[in-house]
Motif scaffolding. Structure first.
Motif, PDB file in Angstrom:
ATOM      1  N   ALA A 151      -6.273  -3.344  -9.433  1.00 35.73           N
ATOM      2  CA  ALA A 151      -5.258  -3.547  -8.406  1.00 35.73           C
ATOM      3  C   ALA A 151      -4.634  -4.932  -8.517  1.00 35.73           C
ATOM      4  O   ALA A 151      -3.449  -5.126  -8.205  1.00 35.73           O
ATOM      5  N   ALA A 152      -5.420  -5.913  -8.971  1.00 34.90           N
ATOM      6  CA  ALA A 152      -4.920  -7.290  -9.048  1.00 34.90           C
ATOM      7  C   ALA A 152      -3.921  -7.478 -10.178  1.00 34.90           C
ATOM      8  O   ALA A 152      -3.014  -8.316 -10.067  1.00 34.90           O
ATOM      9  N   THR A 244       5.953   6.041  -4.166  1.00 34.21           N
ATOM     10  CA  THR A 244       5.225   5.105  -5.022  1.00 34.21           C
ATOM     11  C   THR A 244       3.910   4.675  -4.378  1.00 34.21           C
ATOM     12  O   THR A 244       2.896   4.476  -5.063  1.00 34.21           O
ATOM     13  N   LEU A 245       3.900   4.553  -3.061  1.00 27.55           N
ATOM     14  CA  LEU A 245       2.704   4.110  -2.352  1.00 27.55           C
ATOM     15  C   LEU A 245       1.603   5.167  -2.308  1.00 27.55           C
ATOM     16  O   LEU A 245       0.477   4.867  -1.909  1.00 27.55           O
ATOM     17  N   LEU A 246       1.907   6.399  -2.720  1.00 28.75           N
ATOM     18  CA  LEU A 246       0.853   7.415  -2.789  1.00 28.75           C
ATOM     19  C   LEU A 246      -0.243   6.981  -3.751  1.00 28.75           C
ATOM     20  O   LEU A 246      -1.433   7.186  -3.490  1.00 28.75           O
ATOM     21  N   GLY A 247       0.160   6.390  -4.886  1.00 27.46           N
ATOM     22  CA  GLY A 247      -0.836   5.895  -5.833  1.00 27.46           C
ATOM     23  C   GLY A 247      -1.680   4.794  -5.229  1.00 27.46           C
ATOM     24  O   GLY A 247      -2.900   4.717  -5.468  1.00 27.46           O
ATOM     25  N   SER A 248      -1.060   3.932  -4.418  1.00 30.42           N
ATOM     26  CA  SER A 248      -1.802   2.873  -3.747  1.00 30.42           C
ATOM     27  C   SER A 248      -2.801   3.454  -2.754  1.00 30.42           C
ATOM     28  O   SER A 248      -3.907   2.926  -2.582  1.00 30.42           O
ATOM     29  N   ALA A 249      -2.423   4.549  -2.101  1.00 31.72           N
ATOM     30  CA  ALA A 249      -3.332   5.201  -1.157  1.00 31.72           C
ATOM     31  C   ALA A 249      -4.565   5.728  -1.878  1.00 31.72           C
ATOM     32  O   ALA A 249      -5.701   5.582  -1.394  1.00 31.72           O
ATOM     33  N   VAL A 250      -4.358   6.326  -3.049  1.00 31.31           N
ATOM     34  CA  VAL A 250      -5.491   6.809  -3.837  1.00 31.31           C
ATOM     35  C   VAL A 250      -6.363   5.639  -4.282  1.00 31.31           C
ATOM     36  O   VAL A 250      -7.599   5.708  -4.220  1.00 31.31           O
ATOM     37  N   SER A 251      -5.733   4.554  -4.734  1.00 26.34           N
ATOM     38  CA  SER A 251      -6.489   3.372  -5.180  1.00 26.34           C
ATOM     39  C   SER A 251      -7.298   2.770  -4.045  1.00 26.34           C
ATOM     40  O   SER A 251      -8.431   2.309  -4.252  1.00 26.34           O
TER      41      SER A 251
END
Length: 388
Positions: A151-152, A244-251
């Motif tokens: 993530a970083a 795009t934020l769907l991937g962030s939700a999974v992460s």
């Protein structure tokens, strides 16, 4: 066994050093993927060229990783890990300095070789030192740290920008910085004996299919679903930013759950837990078309789904550590990484074809089917006469 008990065992410094090393290297990897794509696009490369160059990294892992246990037996785990970090740093500098884009293919191959060696050697180091009673907890800590590192990487790239030499220098410096924890811990790396003839990567893929197929399934879904999930979000009515934020939700889900899942795996049959993870995630993927009607429900489902799916990797590694030790564990780890890389190469085409055949719901349908297939195969392999 608790973290305090791991510290008391005297193994904590060695585990922490290996986790820190691969996490820092993971930051550079996560930074390099979008950086190289942006750099090639800025220089006029086609989508086909960018995709082929990205795939070269996966091909390198498939080609080089089976050789790593034998190389580590010859030169040692620690020196080979140092060499992989140097190769990774040199590759990043090469991308910045070399002009002809066709030369980026051998550079990408070099980077893939370096990353394959880093993951095999670090995971062998961590798994071999993890106390049996808390192996799942240790692997959960490792995967959580690695997820934070991944993530970083993009966040650092967003802060420094994707233009000029600076991001490449930062990427190379991160590989260099990853050497520090290994230097500080001294020569405490586990030893690897020379593998026996006939006990290579393919041998362990056949011997431990529940664990290695978990790596393949996770690699296919992680790469394929993460690639197409934003596109799926747009096609079901989300705006581009929200999709795009769907991937962030999974992460986010990945980060919050791996320690509890690892601890759970210390208290039950890991093969059955892998089957449960796959079946539950198949059900979750099948719910996505229904949840997509509500953005809030869709995001909540993605967080929950992400919190479980990475268990295939965490628990799969713990299962290998439960079954094998020494050079067998190193070779089994290599088999695990090879299968993960194979999944990374195979997942995007499968899900891409699926979304063409069933627009837009091919993404969750293909994901659910792959998970259900893995669960079925793993269930068959858990019969008393079968090997895990």
């Amino acid at each position: 066994m608790s973290i305090a008990e791991i510290r008391a065992s005297g193994r904590a410094p060695g585990i922490a050093a290996a986790v820190a090393c691969i996490t820092i290297a993971g930051v550079s990897l996560a930074l390099s993927v979008p950086l190289l794509a942006f750099a090639m696009e800025a220089r006029g490369a086609s989508g086909l060229f960018i995709g082929a160059n990205t795939a070269m990294g996966g091909i390198a892992v498939l080609v080089a990783t089976p050789l790593i246990p034998r190389a580590a037996a010859a030169v040692g785990v620690r020196p080979l890990l140092f060499g992989a970090l140097v190769l990774g740093a040199a590759s990043m500098i090469g991308f910045a300095a070399i002009e002809p884009l066709w030369l980026w293919f051998p550079l990408r191959f070099m980077l893939g070789v370096a990353l394959g060696a880093m993951f095999v050697l670090s995971e062998f180091w961590i798994t071999s030192l993890a106390p049996p009673r808390s192996r799942g907890l240790v692997m959960g800590l490792y995967v959580t740290a690695l997820s934070l590192g991944f993530a970083a990487g993009p966040a650092i790239l967003a802060a420094i920008g994707a233009h000029g030499f600076t991001p490449f220098v930062v990427g190379a410096a991160l590989f260099g910085f990853a050497v520090v924890p290994i230097v500080l811990i001294g020569d405490q790396a586990p030893r690897i004996d020379r593998p026996e003839r006939g006990r290579g990567v393919m041998f362990f893929i056949r011997l431990a299919p529940v664990a290695t197929l978990a790596a393949f399934t996770f690699g296919a879904i992680e790469t394929g679903a993460f690639t197409f999930l934003p596109l799926y979000g747009v096609r079901v009515g989300l705006d581009a930013t929200s999709a795009t934020l769907l991937g962030s939700a999974v992460s986010l889900g990945n980060v919050i759950s791996q320690i509890p899942l690892g601890m759970l795996s210390d208290r039950c049959d890991r093969r059955l837990l892998l089957i449960g993870v796959a079946a539950l995630c198949a059900f979750g993927a099948a719910l996505m078309p229904l949840a997509s009607a509500s953005p809030v429900a869709f995001f909540a489902l993605c967080v929950l789904w992400g919190s479980i799916i990475t268990g295939l990797y965490t628990i799969g590694l713990a299962l290998l550590g439960e079954r094998f030790s020494g050079v067998d564990l190193a070779t089994a780890n290599a088999a695990f990484v090879v299968m993960y890389a194979a999944g990374m190469l195979g997942g995007p085409p499968i899900i891409g074809v699926s979304i063409d055949l069933w627009n837009p719901h091919g993404v969750p349908v293909a994901t659910a089917l792959m998970l259900a297939l893995y669960a079925a195969v793993a269930l068959i392999r858990t019969r008393p006469t079968a090997s895990p």
